[in-house]
Design a protein around this motif. Structure first.
Motif, PDB file in Angstrom:
ATOM      1  N   LEU A   1       0.807  -1.226   0.000  1.00  0.00           N
ATOM      2  CA  LEU A   1       0.000   0.000   0.000  1.00  0.00           C
ATOM      3  C   LEU A   1       0.842   1.280   0.000  1.00  0.00           C
ATOM      4  CD1 LEU A   1      -3.059  -0.890   2.278  1.00  0.00           C
ATOM      5  CD2 LEU A   1      -2.883  -0.888  -0.213  1.00  0.00           C
ATOM      6  N   PRO A   2       1.915   1.384   0.817  1.00  0.00           N
ATOM      7  CA  PRO A   2       2.777   2.571   0.681  1.00  0.00           C
ATOM      8  C   PRO A   2       3.400   2.672  -0.706  1.00  0.00           C
ATOM      9  CG  PRO A   2       3.211   1.457   2.762  1.00  0.00           C
ATOM     10  CD  PRO A   2       2.329   0.547   1.954  1.00  0.00           C
ATOM     11  N   SER A   3       3.671   1.525  -1.328  1.00  0.00           N
ATOM     12  CA  SER A   3       4.245   1.535  -2.673  1.00  0.00           C
ATOM     13  C   SER A   3       3.239   2.050  -3.700  1.00  0.00           C
ATOM     14  CB  SER A   3       4.712   0.131  -3.053  1.00  0.00           C
ATOM     15  OG  SER A   3       5.736  -0.309  -2.182  1.00  0.00           O
ATOM     16  N   VAL A   4       1.982   1.642  -3.565  1.00  0.00           N
ATOM     17  CA  VAL A   4       0.945   2.162  -4.454  1.00  0.00           C
ATOM     18  C   VAL A   4       0.808   3.669  -4.265  1.00  0.00           C
ATOM     19  CG1 VAL A   4      -1.526   2.122  -4.997  1.00  0.00           C
ATOM     20  CG2 VAL A   4      -0.316  -0.026  -4.521  1.00  0.00           C
ATOM     21  N   TRP A   5       0.753   4.089  -3.014  1.00  0.00           N
ATOM     22  CA  TRP A   5       0.631   5.523  -2.702  1.00  0.00           C
ATOM     23  C   TRP A   5       1.793   6.298  -3.319  1.00  0.00           C
ATOM     24  CZ3 TRP A   5      -3.161   8.082   0.240  1.00  0.00           C
ATOM     25  CH2 TRP A   5      -2.879   9.416   0.563  1.00  0.00           C
ATOM     26  N   LEU A   6       3.022   5.782  -3.128  1.00  0.00           N
ATOM     27  CA  LEU A   6       4.216   6.467  -3.628  1.00  0.00           C
ATOM     28  C   LEU A   6       4.251   6.508  -5.153  1.00  0.00           C
ATOM     29  CD1 LEU A   6       7.022   7.737  -3.004  1.00  0.00           C
ATOM     30  CD2 LEU A   6       5.639   7.159  -1.041  1.00  0.00           C
ATOM     31  N   THR A   7       3.862   5.420  -5.778  1.00  0.00           N
ATOM     32  CA  THR A   7       3.864   5.385  -7.239  1.00  0.00           C
ATOM     33  C   THR A   7       2.917   6.437  -7.799  1.00  0.00           C
ATOM     34  OG1 THR A   7       4.378   3.015  -7.236  1.00  0.00           O
ATOM     35  CG2 THR A   7       3.448   3.924  -9.256  1.00  0.00           C
ATOM     36  N   VAL A   8       1.748   6.560  -7.185  1.00  0.00           N
ATOM     37  CA  VAL A   8       0.792   7.578  -7.629  1.00  0.00           C
ATOM     38  C   VAL A   8       1.335   8.971  -7.359  1.00  0.00           C
ATOM     39  CG1 VAL A   8      -1.492   8.546  -7.221  1.00  0.00           C
ATOM     40  CG2 VAL A   8      -1.208   6.070  -7.390  1.00  0.00           C
ATOM     41  N   GLU A   9       1.938   9.190  -6.172  1.00  0.00           N
ATOM     42  CA  GLU A   9       2.508  10.506  -5.871  1.00  0.00           C
ATOM     43  C   GLU A   9       3.595  10.878  -6.884  1.00  0.00           C
ATOM     44  OE1 GLU A   9       1.896  11.732  -1.245  1.00  0.00           O
ATOM     45  OE2 GLU A   9       3.861  10.970  -1.828  1.00  0.00           O
ATOM     46  N   ALA A  10       4.440   9.924  -7.232  1.00  0.00           N
ATOM     47  CA  ALA A  10       5.509  10.198  -8.187  1.00  0.00           C
ATOM     48  C   ALA A  10       4.950  10.523  -9.571  1.00  0.00           C
ATOM     49  CB  ALA A  10       6.459   9.008  -8.264  1.00  0.00           C
ATOM     50  N   LEU A  11       3.934   9.790  -9.996  1.00  0.00           N
ATOM     51  CA  LEU A  11       3.349  10.024 -11.321  1.00  0.00           C
ATOM     52  C   LEU A  11       2.646  11.380 -11.388  1.00  0.00           C
ATOM     53  CD1 LEU A  11       1.928   6.472 -12.144  1.00  0.00           C
ATOM     54  CD2 LEU A  11       3.919   7.580 -13.168  1.00  0.00           C
ATOM     55  N   ARG A  12       1.924  11.731 -10.338  1.00  0.00           N
ATOM     56  CA  ARG A  12       1.209  13.011 -10.377  1.00  0.00           C
ATOM     57  C   ARG A  12       2.139  14.200 -10.151  1.00  0.00           C
ATOM     58  NH1 ARG A  12      -0.101  15.547  -5.616  1.00  0.00           N
ATOM     59  NH2 ARG A  12      -0.008  14.370  -3.651  1.00  0.00           N
ATOM     60  N   SER A  13       3.409  13.927  -9.804  1.00  0.00           N
ATOM     61  CA  SER A  13       4.393  15.002  -9.610  1.00  0.00           C
ATOM     62  C   SER A  13       5.078  15.396 -10.911  1.00  0.00           C
ATOM     63  CB  SER A  13       5.451  14.559  -8.594  1.00  0.00           C
ATOM     64  OG  SER A  13       4.872  14.330  -7.337  1.00  0.00           O
ATOM     65  N   TRP A  14       4.671  14.790 -12.019  1.00  0.00           N
ATOM     66  CA  TRP A  14       5.204  15.166 -13.319  1.00  0.00           C
ATOM     67  C   TRP A  14       5.006  16.665 -13.524  1.00  0.00           C
ATOM     68  CZ3 TRP A  14       2.368  14.607 -18.525  1.00  0.00           C
ATOM     69  CH2 TRP A  14       3.270  14.786 -19.594  1.00  0.00           C
ATOM     70  N   LYS A  15       6.002  17.309 -14.121  1.00  0.00           N
ATOM     71  CA  LYS A  15       5.994  18.771 -14.224  1.00  0.00           C
ATOM     72  C   LYS A  15       4.766  19.325 -14.942  1.00  0.00           C
ATOM     73  CE  LYS A  15       8.860  18.797 -18.408  1.00  0.00           C
ATOM     74  NZ  LYS A  15      10.132  19.299 -19.000  1.00  0.00           N
ATOM     75  N   HIS A  16       4.171  18.549 -15.827  1.00  0.00           N
ATOM     76  CA  HIS A  16       2.997  19.035 -16.556  1.00  0.00           C
ATOM     77  C   HIS A  16       1.695  18.818 -15.783  1.00  0.00           C
ATOM     78  CE1 HIS A  16       5.415  19.907 -20.032  1.00  0.00           C
ATOM     79  NE2 HIS A  16       5.843  18.662 -20.114  1.00  0.00           N
ATOM     80  N   LEU A  17       1.789  18.188 -14.607  1.00  0.00           N
ATOM     81  CA  LEU A  17       0.585  17.933 -13.803  1.00  0.00           C
ATOM     82  C   LEU A  17       0.574  18.723 -12.495  1.00  0.00           C
ATOM     83  CD1 LEU A  17       0.168  14.069 -14.257  1.00  0.00           C
ATOM     84  CD2 LEU A  17      -1.033  15.903 -15.438  1.00  0.00           C
ATOM     85  N   GLY A  18       1.516  19.626 -12.312  1.00  0.00           N
ATOM     86  CA  GLY A  18       1.452  20.490 -11.144  1.00  0.00           C
ATOM     87  C   GLY A  18       2.543  20.310 -10.117  1.00  0.00           C
TER      88      GLY A  18
END
Length: 495
Positions: free
Chosen positions: A118-135
């Motif tokens: 579960l922390p890995s799922v959370w982290l993977t989503v956090e990393a993906l949404r941290s893309w420069k074009h997503l904010g």
């Protein structure tokens, strides 16, 4: 009918739980809530009854979280606020589905797997949404710990990512302690692992040796607030800068968009900036946001001495819908209904360091402060200190001010370098390499300030290894998905 009311009541409760988690961040700053704030949501997800219901609850919880955390953006989105909230809420759905799948039957094995997956799922989503074009990295769970020194030290090992992983894992351990249907052994192990993880983080922070201070840099900041019109804004900056003459500083910093006229096309502006540097006896870092000879607009740091312009840095990462519109040919019409720019800014192409009084300064501009990799790269380039030129005039008086200032504490610990943020209008701040505050200038302040920044170089594990935590998390998620797929195929073959 009663079942429908209960179902929607629990969904609205999930939304409220998500909204409350946002209070762990600035400006409320109830950092301790991040350690337990996911527990009520995890309990709701474990008892969702179906994957569909788990998706509903996690989606609404995420909507409540992001709308509360970023409520200051909503007025500028106008009619698109509801759509944006609905889209951003989807980012927690994978976490909700995984939580239901692992916690609906809370055996010891499932809980231990959950504390890794579960922390890995959370982290993977956090990393993906941290893309420069997503904010960028706004709203990452680990950022809530920016004031908690012993815990913040964990960022030196794995960046803000490791802080988020730690917080989610502790929340899951506490959930195992409370979840209905779990055996005593499962409760004790889950709770025990949570305590061990929290104690290990605090212990590392307390026992970590202090860095060797190699010197100091005296930084002066100019914070005039909102001043309309490029000529008037320049005049106010120059007046305040001249008041700093004779005060023994190494560099004077102006905020983002402090100069709205191109010095390369305006000899009078170039002369005024050169004279200001000479009169104060200090290097001067200004920020030019003006149309160049080609017609393009670039936000750039200009370094002036008494001899003139000596170096520049062009902002590389532009704020989506703030400084450019992604896919403008398709989405350009949004500018007619929101505060999005009519013309895209032009990005730079590389990082640089500036030589200031024999020291290396790593310059960044506003939105770039949200990205840990840029600070890490500047540390690898030998920067002694990072200086961010910011401006939050659009979000004046909002939570955005303290949220952006809080980034600097985390970035300092990640990079092992002190960090300074100077706002044209906003919260200016400086932190040493351990994330301890050196100065905090509130957004309503108008004038100048000076801060002595102790310098120390420390090659943190995060600087050496980079984003190893998101990579590890992504690998764990992929392995979990493959394991589940193999298990299901095996069951079908067995039948």
């Amino acid at each position: 009918m009663l079942a429908v009311l209960v179902r929607w009541g629990l969904r609205l409760l999930a939304l409220l739980i998500g909204a409350c988690l946002a209070l762990a961040f600035p400006a409320v700053n109830a950092w301790w809530w991040a350690w337990v704030g996911l527990v009520p949501l995890l309990l709701l997800l474990a008892r969702a009854g179906s994957f569909r219901e788990a998706a509903w609850r996690s989606w609404l919880a995420a909507g409540g979280f992001f709308v509360t955390l970023h409520h200051w953006v909503l007025p500028y989105l106008g009619v698109f606020s509801v759509v944006a909230a609905g889209i951003v809420g989807l980012v927690w759905v994978p976490f909700g589905l995984a939580a239901y799948g692992l916690l609906r039957r809370p055996s010891l094995a499932r809980v231990l797997v959950a504390m890794l997956v579960l922390p890995s799922v959370w982290l993977t989503v956090e990393a993906l949404r941290s893309w420069k074009h997503l904010g960028g990295t706004w709203g990452l769970l680990g950022l809530s710990q920016w004031t908690v020194g012993p815990v913040l030290a964990v960022a030196a090992l794995g960046g803000v990512w490791l802080l988020s992983f730690l917080l989610v894992a502790v929340n899951i351990g506490i959930t195992a302690l409370l979840i209905p249907g779990a055996m005593l052994r499962t409760r004790l192990v889950g709770g025990g692992v949570a305590v061990v993880l929290a104690a290990a983080a605090v212990g590392y922070g307390i026992l970590r040796p202090e860095p060797v201070v190699t010197g100091s840099m005296r930084v002066a900041g100019v914070q005039p607030g909102i001043v309309y019109g490029p000529q008037k804004r320049l005049a106010v900056h120059l007046r305040l800068t001249h008041e700093l003459a004779g005060l023994d500083h190494d560099v004077i910093v102006w905020g983002q968009s402090s100069v709205g006229l191109d010095p390369k096309q305006r000899p009078d502006v170039d002369r005024q900036l050169r004279e200001a540097a000479a009169a104060t006896g200090s290097d001067l870092l200004v920020n030019v946001d003006a149309r160049g000879p080609s017609g393009q607009i670039t936000k750039s740091t200009y370094q002036y001495t008494g001899k003139g312009l000596v170096a520049t840095y062009a902002k590389q990462r532009l704020a989506p819908f703030g400084e450019y519109i992604p896919l403008r040919p398709l989405l350009g019409w949004i500018a007619d209904y929101t505060g999005a720019p009519k013309q895209d800014r032009s990005p730079g192409d590389k990082l640089t360091t500036l030589n200031v009084s024999g020291l290396k300064v790593g310059p960044l501009i506003s939105y770039e402060s949200t990205f840990p990799d840029m600070r890490r790269d500047l540390a690898r380039m030998g920067a002694d200190v990072t200086i961010v030129q910011g401006s939050l005039t659009t979000f004046h008086g909002s939570w955005a001010h303290s949220q952006q200032a809080g980034f600097e504490a985390v970035r300092a610990v990640e990079s092992g370098r002190p960090a300074v943020l100077v706002e044209l209008d906003g919260t200016s701040a400086a932190f040493d390499a351990r994330g301890r505050p050196l100065i905090w200038v509130p957004p309503e302040y108008r004038g100048t300030f000076i801060v002595d920044v102790p310098l120390s170089r420390e090659e943190t594990l995060y600087v050496r290894l980079g984003d190893w935590v998101p990579l590890m998390s992504g690998a764990i998620v992929i392995a979990a998905i493959l394991g589940l797929a193999i298990r299901r195929v095996g069951r079908r073959l067995a039948h």
